[in-house]
Design an enzyme around this catalytic site. Structure first.
Site, mmCIF file in Angstrom:
data_model
loop_
_atom_site.group_PDB
_atom_site.id
_atom_site.type_symbol
_atom_site.label_atom_id
_atom_site.label_comp_id
_atom_site.label_asym_id
_atom_site.label_seq_id
_atom_site.Cartn_x
_atom_site.Cartn_y
_atom_site.Cartn_z
ATOM 1 N N GLU A 214 0.854 -1.181 0.000
ATOM 2 C CA GLU A 214 0.000 0.000 0.000
ATOM 3 C C GLU A 214 0.891 1.232 0.000
ATOM 4 O O GLU A 214 1.849 1.315 0.755
ATOM 5 C CB GLU A 214 -0.922 0.033 1.233
ATOM 6 C CG GLU A 214 -2.051 -0.949 1.165
ATOM 7 C CD GLU A 214 -3.178 -0.662 2.151
ATOM 8 O OE1 GLU A 214 -3.239 0.437 2.734
ATOM 9 O OE2 GLU A 214 -4.011 -1.567 2.326
ATOM 10 N N HIS B 21 -5.157 0.213 -2.473
ATOM 11 C CA HIS B 21 -5.561 -1.141 -2.096
ATOM 12 C C HIS B 21 -5.010 -2.070 -3.172
ATOM 13 O O HIS B 21 -5.634 -2.225 -4.217
ATOM 14 C CB HIS B 21 -7.081 -1.261 -2.001
ATOM 15 C CG HIS B 21 -7.656 -0.726 -0.733
ATOM 16 N ND1 HIS B 21 -8.992 -0.804 -0.443
ATOM 17 C CD2 HIS B 21 -7.089 -0.112 0.327
ATOM 18 C CE1 HIS B 21 -9.230 -0.265 0.744
ATOM 19 N NE2 HIS B 21 -8.082 0.177 1.225
ATOM 20 N N ASP C 138 -9.709 0.947 7.651
ATOM 21 C CA ASP C 138 -9.729 2.328 7.158
ATOM 22 C C ASP C 138 -10.726 3.167 7.954
ATOM 23 O O ASP C 138 -10.440 4.304 8.337
ATOM 24 C CB ASP C 138 -10.114 2.380 5.678
ATOM 25 C CG ASP C 138 -9.060 1.795 4.753
ATOM 26 O OD1 ASP C 138 -7.877 1.744 5.133
ATOM 27 O OD2 ASP C 138 -9.442 1.387 3.635
ATOM 28 N N HIS D 50 -4.517 6.592 -0.445
ATOM 29 C CA HIS D 50 -3.766 5.345 -0.296
ATOM 30 C C HIS D 50 -4.294 4.315 -1.287
ATOM 31 O O HIS D 50 -5.342 4.500 -1.892
ATOM 32 C CB HIS D 50 -3.782 4.830 1.142
ATOM 33 C CG HIS D 50 -5.042 4.173 1.591
ATOM 34 N ND1 HIS D 50 -6.155 4.886 1.990
ATOM 35 C CD2 HIS D 50 -5.375 2.870 1.710
ATOM 36 C CE1 HIS D 50 -7.107 4.040 2.351
ATOM 37 N NE2 HIS D 50 -6.663 2.809 2.182
#
Length: 144
Positions: free
Chosen positions: A25, A90, A101, A88
């Site tokens: 990530e 995935h 999250d 961010h």
């Protein structure tokens, strides 16, 4: 909740950064004013496993370095901007917020999540916590 205004250059910078981080990530900050992203601030993923989450690693967890947050806050203050949120990735998963999250989210931030499949951005969506502490989708638009 209003749209997140994300210029093409910022989208491209986010995509380049997150594709480079794959298969881990990647993460970074969205800087700007009034829901308009003026600059992206790539950050290192400093997440470390704990005994509670020993079955996880940086392929499914991220943490922005607190020092990076502090530097970005100072940078924004000098420009009368703010940290609008966090982006961010995935890796090999949908651009949908996980329970992790949600538990780590701050209500004043937007969260841009990119699905990176086999090293390429496949989808990008934006989210923000509502009054019930659940994620609500936020539209992403190009500024005019």
């Amino acid at each position: 909740m209003s749209d997140l205004l994300l210029p093409v250059a910022c989208r491209q910078a986010i995509a380049a950064h997150l594709q480079q981080c794959y298969p881990q990530e990647g993460c970074g900050l969205l800087l700007g004013k009034d829901r308009r992203v003026e600059q992206v601030w790539p950050a290192a993923n400093v997440w470390q496993p704990s005994t509670v989450e020993e079955n996880h690693d940086r392929r499914d967890r991220y943490q922005v370095d607190p020092q990076t947050l502090l530097q970005a806050q100072r940078y924004c203050r000098d420009r009368q901007w703010q940290i609008l949120g966090i982006y961010h990735s995935h890796p090999d998963h949908p651009a949908l917020p996980s329970e992790c999250d949600r538990l780590q989210a701050w209500p004043e931030y937007v969260y841009l999540i990119a699905s990176v499949t086999q090293g390429k951005i496949k989808d990008c969506r934006c989210w923000q916590l509502n009054d019930q502490q659940q994620f609500q989708a936020i539209a992403i638009a190009e500024p005019t």
